[in-house]
Enzyme design. Structure first.
Site, PDB file in Angstrom:
ATOM      1  CG  ASP A 259       8.951  12.040  10.807  1.00  0.00           C
ATOM      2  OD1 ASP A 259       8.895  11.580  11.966  1.00  0.00           O
ATOM      3  OD2 ASP A 259       8.924  11.329   9.787  1.00  0.00           O
TER       4      ASP A 259
ATOM      5  CE  LYS B 116       8.768   8.807  17.674  1.00  0.00           C
ATOM      6  NZ  LYS B 116       8.521   9.066  16.231  1.00  0.00           N
TER       7      LYS B 116
ATOM      8  CD  GLU C 105       5.311   9.414  14.143  1.00  0.00           C
ATOM      9  OE1 GLU C 105       5.142   8.214  13.853  1.00  0.00           O
ATOM     10  OE2 GLU C 105       6.187   9.809  14.937  1.00  0.00           O
TER      11      GLU C 105
ATOM     12  CG  ASP D 190       4.188   5.292  10.172  1.00  0.00           C
ATOM     13  OD1 ASP D 190       5.229   4.685   9.854  1.00  0.00           O
ATOM     14  OD2 ASP D 190       4.200   6.406  10.721  1.00  0.00           O
TER      15      ASP D 190
HETATM   16 MG    MG Z   1       8.165   7.483  11.011  1.00  0.00          MG
END
Ligand code: MG
Ligand code: ADP
Length: 623
Positions: free
Chosen positions: A25, A87, A186, A208
């Site tokens: 992840d 990111k 994800e 999320d």
């Molecule tokens: Mg995350």
């Protein structure tokens, strides 16, 4: 389905050797790696027992870059040389991140190929290189745990990552010496971790809320297959925003009005984050921040006030929630289970609001920080061939429709948005003009009816089509989206087999914000687009008819028409040509009708004529 297939210790000599696989992840805020050992998924800790690796890289004056906690510790002292949240910059150009640029103290520069770079004391680094440093640390952890080099990894990405962002993630992996078996969304990984595939059939939502991104996905599990029905989200919304709101509150409370320097701001942000996390556990918490001049400000915040402060952010997450439900064509009551993912879903108020929205108790049993890595590790195990994969087939979706430009600047959608991938779709097109030997293929992405309102992905040409009458050539255009969401398009003329092909190169693509905007626009303009489409279609039809009548007149007008008939057709043709460029669809319609009427008997005569010519010299049974 069994949770995991355990391989026999000292099993048969023919058994293929186990391949070393890991799930990663690669988060905005924190990254993790998990592996399957002895049939169990384990999230791997560092030497101090910490599983979360802060996604922070620090470039010291000399020596290897620092990663994780050690890097984060340098952030206040050396902000320009300590890169966090990288990111957000993956696969982005400088323009794409203008709105983010003033949130971060980094020195961003435009690099080659349109991608941005960060200027540090060690020279310019790309987000891909920074991410690779994080991946190298996770790789080392996994290899130490598995006792040898990794054969392959599954890396998770937000569902909203576009081509360029996915490609950048793969590049970072390659740079770190990792073989990417698959990029996995994800939320899909989280659903796998929860083993929603053990349930009966049902529709589930994965919410999320991490540090930097928000994703909501609607998944359907049926007949042993997970399908992502719809996804939406916001890559600029997360716990970081909560920290900023709290930092603002602290600055106001402390009467700290003027410009705070970068370092001071970071300290306040740090305090804000601790305050937030403390409020998850306790109904009230204390906060202390150093002020300029060696003083300190001390204050307290209670949960109710905290909840008021963050309420607007939670509301912002519910908007995409409404949209995915609409996209998937379902109501909140249709959702069976809600899975909570991401550190920010620890906040009780977030859980409560999400529970209210979906009218059910959300799943919070698995650590929301680890759930994505756990799912990725399970998927890596399947892809590495260490267990049978037929019991866990994962499907993802494309976020925006893919299509082609057709006559009149209209979009023909080939793969509608939220189609599960991998997918291949083909559609046949034909030529518009007599003797046309080339066809321009323009690939576009978006929901709007007109090409100019969508995003252009690529253009290429199919050449060498044999000259034929308009409408006779058959050109098959095939769109293929692979499991990582990368598109390739090919076109083939079917009678000759002439072919042309294009890979959609990862240009720096759309930000999630842009995707959202494009979707919003498509809803906002739906009616107007329909009208624009109708007009363009009428215009194209009018042009096609006018061309056909002109060519028929040139061929057979002399032979088959009386002078008055011909005059009537020409008059109707002139009227059609006069209105066909205008924007009155009804007038074009009327002129088409009129020309159609005026040419009806001419058309019938031409038909008879051609049948007679075809029949001439043939006996009936030959036909
Ligand atoms: Mg995350
Ligand atoms: P990402 O997926 O963006 O890497 P994570 O899922 O690791 O993010 O979540 C990190 C976020 O979760 C951070 O903003 C962090 O402050 C927040 N967070 C972690 N623990 C808590 C907590 N106990 N209460 C509130 N927020 C938390």
């Amino acid at each position: 389905m069994a949770l995991l297939q355990i391989s026999e210790p000292g099993g048969s000599p023919q058994a293929p050797p186990r391949r070393r696989a890991a799930g990663i992840d690669l988060g905005t805020t924190n990254s993790l790696v998990a592996v399957v050992r002895d049939g169990r998924v384990e999230v791997l800790p560092d030497a101090q027992g910490r599983c979360l690796l802060p996604s922070v890289v620090h470039y010291p004056p000399q020596g290897e870059p620092l990663v994780g906690e050690a890097a984060a510790a340098e952030a206040v002292k050396a902000p320009l040389n300590t890169i966090a949240s990288v990111k957000r910059f993956m696969g982005r150009g400088l323009e794409d991140v203008q709105t983010l640029a003033d949130r971060f103290p980094y020195d961003l520069v435009q690099g080659e190929g349109g991608m941005l770079r960060l200027r540090t004391r060690r020279g310019e680094v790309s987000p891909v290189e920074v991410s690779a440093e994080i991946l190298k640390v996770l790789k080392a952890r996994a290899e130490a745990a598995l006792g040898g080099p990794l054969d392959g990894v599954v890396i998770t990405v937000p569902a909203y990552f576009d081509d360029a962002q996915r490609q950048a993630t793969k590049d970072a992996a390659r740079l770190a010496g990792l073989e990417v078996m698959r990029l996995l969304n994800e939320p899909t990984a989280a659903a796998v971790a929860y083993g929603l595939d053990q349930d009966a059939e049902g529709i589930h939502a994965v919410y999320d809320l991490g540090g930097g991104t928000f994703d909501i996905s609607i998944l359907r599990f049926s007949r042993g297959v997970f399908e992502v029905l719809a996804t939406a989200g916001d890559t600029a919304l997360g716990g970081d925003d909560i920290d900023r709101l709290l930092a603002q509150w602290i600055l106001e409370q402390a009467g700290f009005g003027g410009e705070a320097g970068d370092a001071a701001l970071r300290r306040v942000l740090h305090a804000a984050r601790s305050l937030k996390e403390a409020l998850t556990e306790a109904p009230e918490a204390a906060v202390e921040v150093p002020l300029p001049g060696g003083r300190h400000w001390r204050g307290r915040l209670d949960r109710a006030t905290f909840e008021d402060i963050i309420e607007p952010l939670i509301q912002r997450t519910l908007r995409p929630c409404r949209r995915v439900l609409r996209d998937a064509g379902i109501r909140p009551e249709d959702i069976r289970e809600v899975v909570m993912v991401g550190g920010s879903t620890r906040i009780p108020h977030v859980r409560r609001r999400v529970g209210e929205f979906f009218a059910c108790e959300p799943h919070v049993d698995i650590d929301p920080d680890q759930v994505v890595a756990i799912g990725a590790a399970r998927q890596a195990e399947v892809l590495a061939g260490n267990r049978s994969g037929e019991d866990m087939l994962l499907l993802d979706v494309i976020p925006l429709s893919l299509g082609l430009e057709t006559m009149g600047g209209l979009v023909e959608k080939i793969i509608p948005r939220n189609t599960t991938i991998p997918v291949t779709r083909a559609q046949e097109f034909t030529t518009f003009k007599d003797g046309q030997t080339a066809m321009a293929i323009h690939v576009v992405q978006g929901e709007r009816e007109l090409v100019r309102d969508n995003r252009s992905l690529a253009r290429f040409e199919l050449r060498g089509i044999p000259p034929m009458a308009a409408g006779a050539a058959r050109i098959r255009v095939t769109f293929q989206v692979d499991a990582d969401g990368l598109l390739s398009v090919s076109a083939q003329e079917l009678s000759t087999g002439v072919e042309s092909h294009v890979e959609i190169k990862p240009s720096y693509g759309l930000s999630a914000g842009e995707i959202e905007r494009m979707l919003r626009d498509s809803y906002a303009h739906a009616r107007e687009d329909m009208e624009a489409r109708r007009l363009r279609e009428r215009q194209v039809e009018a042009q096609r008819l006018a061309d056909a009548v002109r060519s028929a007149l040139a061929q057979d007008g002399e032979r088959l028409l009386e002078r008055e008939e011909r005059a009537a057709i020409e008059a109707a043709l002139t009227r059609l040509e006069a209105v066909c460029g205008g924007d009155d669809a009804d007038a074009i319609d009327a002129a088409i009708e009129e020309l159609d009427g005026a040419t009806r008997s001419f058309a019938a005569r031409r038909m008879d004529d051609s049948i007679q010519q075809a029949l001439a010299g043939h006996r009936l049974e030959e036909i």
